[in-house]
Design a protein around this motif. Structure first.
Motif, PDB file in Angstrom:
ATOM      1  N   ARG A   3      44.762  44.585  47.254  1.00  0.00           N
ATOM      2  CA  ARG A   3      43.689  43.571  46.584  1.00  0.00           C
ATOM      3  C   ARG A   3      44.017  42.407  48.233  1.00  0.00           C
ATOM      4  N   SER A   9      43.451  40.472  39.562  1.00  0.00           N
ATOM      5  CA  SER A   9      42.286  41.548  39.183  1.00  0.00           C
ATOM      6  C   SER A   9      42.209  41.189  38.167  1.00  0.00           C
ATOM      7  N   THR A  12      39.493  38.371  38.176  1.00  0.00           N
ATOM      8  CA  THR A  12      38.574  38.310  39.022  1.00  0.00           C
ATOM      9  C   THR A  12      37.528  38.985  38.844  1.00  0.00           C
ATOM     10  N   GLY A  13      38.176  40.722  38.013  1.00  0.00           N
ATOM     11  CA  GLY A  13      37.566  41.102  37.618  1.00  0.00           C
ATOM     12  C   GLY A  13      36.363  40.909  36.432  1.00  0.00           C
ATOM     13  N   ASN A  50      36.470  45.456  45.974  1.00  0.00           N
ATOM     14  CA  ASN A  50      37.844  45.960  45.572  1.00  0.00           C
ATOM     15  C   ASN A  50      38.004  46.331  44.280  1.00  0.00           C
ATOM     16  N   TYR A  51      36.764  45.495  43.744  1.00  0.00           N
ATOM     17  CA  TYR A  51      36.734  45.765  42.137  1.00  0.00           C
ATOM     18  C   TYR A  51      35.692  46.937  41.476  1.00  0.00           C
TER      19      TYR A  51
END
Length: 195
Positions: A3, A9, A12-13, A50-51
């Motif tokens: 990340r 995460s 943001t996810g 990244n997610y």
């Protein structure tokens, strides 16, 4: 894949899924770009990967999560005794659950056409599991002489469509409370199945 430095995460996810859900519901899956989603989240478009694997994966994740949450919530819902009580429980549950998730409901029904074949099969299987819950109630009621139905499968689809439709018109600041909507819909469903 690593990340971006400073990213989180766990923050943001969920923000990514929430933004995508809102945009897909407002504009439609095909009209929304990854750049738009990234702008809503406040990251570069490339950082989204990244997610999530891709936009299709994001749509699938939103639908799958919604249906798994629906099935899990129904599995612990009190049903009462007998088919009539179970049908009332299903009716009220379906309305309560879906009124809190209008964007997820819209996507789950209107964006099926945009799923790739394998993803569609998974989502369709989850939908069928939920439909079977209601169909089993209707079949039991018909067998017990509590419901009068010409076709339990068709009745299942009609009841679910009717109940889900509440998300398109209901407003919390409207003339009817959620409790009153449940009452009225339960009366309509009861009559529809000949109880």
């Amino acid at each position: 894949m690593a990340r971006t430095s400073g990213s989180h995460s766990e923050i943001t996810g969920p923000r990514l899924r929430k933004a995508a859900q809102r945009l897909f519901a407002q504009q439609g899956y095909a009209a929304v770009s990854m750049r738009q989603i990234a702008a809503e989240v406040g990251v570069q478009a490339g950082a989204l990967y990244n997610y999530i694997p891709d936009k299709q994966g994001l749509l699938f994740d939103l639908m799958e999560s919604h249906l798994e949450e629906l099935l899990a919530a129904w599995s612990v819902e009190p049903r009462g005794d007998g088919p009539l009580a179970a049908l009332e429980a299903f009716t009220r549950f379906h309305i309560r659950f879906h009124l809190d998730r209008p964007d997820a409901v819209f996507i789950a029904y209107m964006e099926l056409r945009n799923l790739e074949r394998g993803n569609f099969a998974v989502i369709e299987a989850l939908r069928k599991r939920y439909e079977t819950e209601l169909e089993d109630i209707l079949k039991a009621g018909k067998a017990a002489g509590v419901f009068r139905l010409a076709d339990s499968k068709l009745a299942t689809l009609a009841v679910i469509a009717m109940l889900t439709g509440v998300t398109t018109w209901y407003r919390d600041d409207g003339r009817l409370s959620r409790a009153r909507v449940e009452e009225v819909y339960w009366d309509i469903v009861r009559q529809a199945v000949g109880a």
